[in-house]
Design a protein around this motif. Structure first.
Motif, PDB file in Angstrom:
ATOM      1  N   UNK A 271       0.816  -1.215   0.000  1.00 22.79           N
ATOM      2  CA  UNK A 271       0.000   0.000   0.000  1.00 22.79           C
ATOM      3  C   UNK A 271       0.849   1.264   0.000  1.00 22.79           C
ATOM      4  N   UNK A 272       2.160   1.101  -0.019  1.00 23.39           N
ATOM      5  CA  UNK A 272       3.073   2.242   0.080  1.00 23.39           C
ATOM      6  C   UNK A 272       3.317   2.876  -1.290  1.00 23.39           C
ATOM      7  N   UNK A 273       3.947   4.051  -1.340  1.00 18.69           N
ATOM      8  CA  UNK A 273       4.184   4.727  -2.617  1.00 18.69           C
ATOM      9  C   UNK A 273       5.128   3.943  -3.523  1.00 18.69           C
ATOM     10  N   UNK A 274       5.213   4.407  -4.760  1.00 16.35           N
ATOM     11  CA  UNK A 274       6.050   3.771  -5.778  1.00 16.35           C
ATOM     12  C   UNK A 274       7.495   3.599  -5.325  1.00 16.35           C
ATOM     13  N   UNK A 275       7.966   4.477  -4.443  1.00 19.83           N
ATOM     14  CA  UNK A 275       9.362   4.422  -4.002  1.00 19.83           C
ATOM     15  C   UNK A 275       9.515   3.594  -2.725  1.00 19.83           C
ATOM     16  N   UNK A 276       8.630   2.603  -2.552  1.00 21.19           N
ATOM     17  CA  UNK A 276       8.679   1.747  -1.362  1.00 21.19           C
ATOM     18  C   UNK A 276       9.996   0.994  -1.204  1.00 21.19           C
ATOM     19  N   UNK A 277      10.728   0.627  -2.276  1.00 24.45           N
ATOM     20  CA  UNK A 277      11.965  -0.134  -2.040  1.00 24.45           C
ATOM     21  C   UNK A 277      12.955   0.592  -1.141  1.00 24.45           C
ATOM     22  N   UNK A 278      13.011   1.905  -1.269  1.00 26.26           N
ATOM     23  CA  UNK A 278      13.910   2.680  -0.416  1.00 26.26           C
ATOM     24  C   UNK A 278      13.214   3.138   0.857  1.00 26.26           C
ATOM     25  N   UNK A 279      11.985   3.611   0.719  1.00 26.35           N
ATOM     26  CA  UNK A 279      11.280   4.176   1.863  1.00 26.35           C
ATOM     27  C   UNK A 279      10.785   3.112   2.838  1.00 26.35           C
ATOM     28  N   UNK A 280      10.508   1.917   2.329  1.00 32.29           N
ATOM     29  CA  UNK A 280       9.987   0.829   3.157  1.00 32.29           C
ATOM     30  C   UNK A 280      10.857  -0.416   2.963  1.00 32.29           C
ATOM     31  N   UNK A 281      12.155  -0.245   3.127  1.00 36.56           N
ATOM     32  CA  UNK A 281      13.086  -1.343   2.863  1.00 36.56           C
ATOM     33  C   UNK A 281      12.825  -2.546   3.765  1.00 36.56           C
ATOM     34  N   UNK A 282      12.372  -2.315   4.995  1.00 40.05           N
ATOM     35  CA  UNK A 282      12.118  -3.428   5.910  1.00 40.05           C
ATOM     36  C   UNK A 282      11.033  -4.350   5.350  1.00 40.05           C
ATOM     37  N   UNK A 283      10.014  -3.769   4.735  1.00 40.13           N
ATOM     38  CA  UNK A 283       8.948  -4.587   4.148  1.00 40.13           C
ATOM     39  C   UNK A 283       9.485  -5.435   2.998  1.00 40.13           C
ATOM     40  N   UNK A 284      10.286  -4.818   2.143  1.00 38.84           N
ATOM     41  CA  UNK A 284      10.831  -5.548   1.001  1.00 38.84           C
ATOM     42  C   UNK A 284      11.815  -6.622   1.465  1.00 38.84           C
ATOM     43  N   UNK A 285      12.681  -6.263   2.401  1.00 36.45           N
ATOM     44  CA  UNK A 285      13.688  -7.212   2.869  1.00 36.45           C
ATOM     45  C   UNK A 285      13.062  -8.435   3.525  1.00 36.45           C
ATOM     46  N   UNK A 286      11.909  -8.281   4.120  1.00 40.01           N
ATOM     47  CA  UNK A 286      11.230  -9.425   4.731  1.00 40.01           C
ATOM     48  C   UNK A 286      10.963 -10.504   3.674  1.00 40.01           C
ATOM     49  N   UNK A 287      10.552 -10.084   2.480  1.00 40.75           N
ATOM     50  CA  UNK A 287      10.307 -11.026   1.404  1.00 40.75           C
ATOM     51  C   UNK A 287      11.610 -11.478   0.744  1.00 40.75           C
ATOM     52  N   UNK A 288      12.537 -10.542   0.580  1.00 39.29           N
ATOM     53  CA  UNK A 288      13.800 -10.849  -0.086  1.00 39.29           C
ATOM     54  C   UNK A 288      14.583 -11.908   0.708  1.00 39.29           C
ATOM     55  N   UNK A 289      14.598 -11.791   2.005  1.00 38.90           N
ATOM     56  CA  UNK A 289      15.363 -12.733   2.840  1.00 38.90           C
ATOM     57  C   UNK A 289      14.881 -14.156   2.671  1.00 38.90           C
ATOM     58  N   UNK A 290      13.596 -14.346   2.601  1.00 42.07           N
ATOM     59  CA  UNK A 290      13.082 -15.715   2.438  1.00 42.07           C
ATOM     60  C   UNK A 290      13.165 -16.189   0.994  1.00 42.07           C
ATOM     61  N   UNK A 291      13.003 -15.249   0.044  1.00 41.75           N
ATOM     62  CA  UNK A 291      13.001 -15.629  -1.370  1.00 41.75           C
ATOM     63  C   UNK A 291      14.402 -15.985  -1.871  1.00 41.75           C
ATOM     64  N   UNK A 292      15.411 -15.302  -1.372  1.00 44.37           N
ATOM     65  CA  UNK A 292      16.771 -15.490  -1.865  1.00 44.37           C
ATOM     66  C   UNK A 292      17.663 -16.279  -0.890  1.00 44.37           C
ATOM     67  N   UNK A 293      17.064 -16.922   0.075  1.00 38.91           N
ATOM     68  CA  UNK A 293      17.869 -17.591   1.088  1.00 38.91           C
ATOM     69  C   UNK A 293      18.600 -18.808   0.541  1.00 38.91           C
ATOM     70  N   UNK A 294      18.086 -19.422  -0.515  1.00 44.36           N
ATOM     71  CA  UNK A 294      18.686 -20.649  -1.046  1.00 44.36           C
ATOM     72  C   UNK A 294      20.024 -20.429  -1.724  1.00 44.36           C
TER      73      UNK A 294
END
Length: 294
Positions: A271-294
């Motif tokens: 629900x965050x703005x288009x620039x969420x990767x920088x502004x909401x990095x914690x939200x993105x990293x939550x998914x990135x950590x599990x997706x790229x853990x392998x």
């Protein structure tokens, strides 16, 4: 770049084609004994590779997903880290797209696995998808695509009245014909959620929109389906796709449906703005950590 005077399309016409590469490859972190695929970061407009600073901190490099990986970033021309705006000839010949393709190949060649992991946002994701279209077997191990899907569509059948949203690019291109319009670009960015201490200079990074006044001539043909590309779904690697509602125009229903039907892919709406990767990095990293853990 001289920030005291806004560069115009006429400056770009007089500027000779670059003799060296316009895009720059930066090695953020090197793992000499790495056995894992390196991470490659690509930013979008009007950002720089610093938008990923939270993703590559020493603390984050101890996380399972990033531990043992070398880290690279491609700096597209931007006012912060690579003020090397291209000439009109460079843009006309799609030089940036070709350079990104070449730099991806360089990172792949240096990879101990022969593959690369990519996190790309906005314009950077556009270049990666363009390369995957040309070469579906590109050795990408996994990709995190932020805001931009694999296919652009310009028709009412896909986006309804939202198809007219592509006209925003014409407004971003106006400063190259009417330099005072750069203040309207800053206002548009701020209203849509962009936050940066130098937002008033963000229009300097919109050179890739120089040709958007021509959109008024092309739009009727686009909306009629002329030169329309079908949605691209021949994706041979796992994808984590995160977007906000504002990004709907830069994706397709078929692309997202294809990902949702695959067990190795994830589609997440924020629900965050288009620039969420920088502004909401914690939200993105939550998914990135599990997706790229392998």
């Amino acid at each position: 770049m001289n920030t005291r005077r806004f560069p115009t399309v006429w400056d770009a016409m007089r500027r000779p084609p670059a003799q060296a590469m316009i895009c720059r490859l930066r090695q953020i972190h090197h793992e000499p004994d790495s056995r894992r695929s390196p991470l490659l970061l690509l930013h979008g407009f009007p950002d720089s590779e610093h938008m990923y600073d939270d993703y590559v901190t020493p603390t984050e490099r101890c996380q399972d997903w990033l531990r043992g990986r070398s880290i690279y970033a491609i700096a597209l021309p931007n006012r912060r880290t690579n003020p090397n705006w291209p000439s009109l000839s460079d843009l006309w010949q799609r030089r940036l797209e070709r350079e990104v393709a070449a730099l991806i190949d360089i990172v792949v060649a240096a990879s101990p696995t022969g593959k690369v992991v990519i996190i790309a946002h906005d314009w950077g994701a556009t270049f990666v998808w363009a390369r995957v279209r040309q070469r579906p077997d590109l050795p990408i191990e996994r990709m995190v695509a932020l805001s931009v899907g694999s296919s652009f569509r310009y028709d009412f059948g896909e986006h309804g009245i939202g198809a007219l949203g592509w006209l925003y690019g014409m407004l971003f291109g106006l400063p190259y014909y009417l330099p005072p319009a750069r203040f309207f670009v800053a206002a548009m960015l701020m209203l849509s959620g962009y936050r940066a201490p130098d937002a008033h200079n963000a229009a300097y990074d919109s050179f890739h929109y120089w040709d958007w006044p021509l959109t008024l001539l092309r739009l009727p043909l686009r909306l009629a389906g002329y030169c329309q590309q079908p949605p691209f779904t021949d994706i041979r690697f796992p994808v984590l796709f995160i977007r906000c509602p504002l990004d709907r125009i830069a994706t397709t229903a078929r692309f997202e449906q294809t990902l949702r039907q695959r067990a190795d892919c994830i589609v997440h709406m924020t629900a965050n703005p288009h620039w969420f990767p920088e502004q909401r990095s914690a939200e993105v990293l939550k998914f990135v950590r599990s997706f790229l853990v392998g």
